[in-house]
Design a protein around this motif. Structure first.
Motif, PDB file in Angstrom:
ATOM      1  N   ILE A   1       0.836  -1.209   0.000  1.00 38.03           N
ATOM      2  CA  ILE A   1       0.000   0.000   0.000  1.00 38.03           C
ATOM      3  C   ILE A   1       0.865   1.252   0.000  1.00 38.03           C
ATOM      4  O   ILE A   1       0.626   2.193  -0.766  1.00 38.03           O
ATOM      5  N   LYS A   2       1.890   1.283   0.848  1.00 35.96           N
ATOM      6  CA  LYS A   2       2.774   2.450   0.940  1.00 35.96           C
ATOM      7  C   LYS A   2       3.372   2.792  -0.411  1.00 35.96           C
ATOM      8  O   LYS A   2       3.328   3.955  -0.841  1.00 35.96           O
ATOM      9  N   TYR A   3       3.933   1.804  -1.095  1.00 36.30           N
ATOM     10  CA  TYR A   3       4.602   2.075  -2.364  1.00 36.30           C
ATOM     11  C   TYR A   3       3.620   2.477  -3.460  1.00 36.30           C
ATOM     12  O   TYR A   3       3.936   3.311  -4.302  1.00 36.30           O
TER      13      TYR A   3
ATOM     14  N   ARG B   1       2.388   6.262  -2.737  1.00 40.45           N
ATOM     15  CA  ARG B   1       3.362   7.351  -2.874  1.00 40.45           C
ATOM     16  C   ARG B   1       4.066   7.418  -4.224  1.00 40.45           C
ATOM     17  O   ARG B   1       4.792   8.364  -4.487  1.00 40.45           O
ATOM     18  N   TYR B   2       3.853   6.454  -5.104  1.00 33.70           N
ATOM     19  CA  TYR B   2       4.695   6.346  -6.298  1.00 33.70           C
ATOM     20  C   TYR B   2       4.707   7.597  -7.170  1.00 33.70           C
ATOM     21  O   TYR B   2       5.752   7.977  -7.702  1.00 33.70           O
TER      22      TYR B   2
ATOM     23  N   MET C   1       8.271   4.827 -10.989  1.00 32.15           N
ATOM     24  CA  MET C   1       8.329   3.421 -11.385  1.00 32.15           C
ATOM     25  C   MET C   1       9.043   2.562 -10.345  1.00 32.15           C
ATOM     26  O   MET C   1       8.648   1.427 -10.097  1.00 32.15           O
ATOM     27  N   GLU C   2      10.067   3.091  -9.717  1.00 31.41           N
ATOM     28  CA  GLU C   2      10.796   2.329  -8.693  1.00 31.41           C
ATOM     29  C   GLU C   2       9.855   1.869  -7.581  1.00 31.41           C
ATOM     30  O   GLU C   2       9.923   0.727  -7.131  1.00 31.41           O
ATOM     31  N   ASP C   3       8.970   2.748  -7.135  1.00 30.77           N
ATOM     32  CA  ASP C   3       8.027   2.370  -6.081  1.00 30.77           C
ATOM     33  C   ASP C   3       7.007   1.351  -6.573  1.00 30.77           C
ATOM     34  O   ASP C   3       6.614   0.453  -5.826  1.00 30.77           O
TER      35      ASP C   3
END
Length: 72
Positions: free
Chosen positions: A39-41, A44-45, A51-53
């Protein structure tokens, strides 16, 4: 990106994997850690790492699927 993104060497002591230890200590409730990171990634992406997240979220989702498969 690979699994190294969520299992970097600094999260290991020898061959010990932190997520595996969480499952060992807390059983099924350890999935909350994985779900929370997914959920966090995702949330916040757009504002943080793009893309990294998203890739990190997918990596945690893959790990959750792997762990859930072990529980069956």
């Amino acid at each position: 990106m690979t699994d190294k993104n969520i299992r970097p060497d600094y999260y290991r002591h020898g061959t010990v994997d932190v997520i595996a230890v969480l499952y060992l200590l807390f059983g099924d409730t350890a999935r909350v850690f994985l779900v929370g990171n997914i959920i966090k990634y995702i949330v916040r992406y757009r504002d943080k790492n793009g893309m990294e997240d998203l890739i990190k979220a997918r990596t945690y989702l893959d790990r959750l699927i792997e762990e859930e498969g072990k529980q069956k």
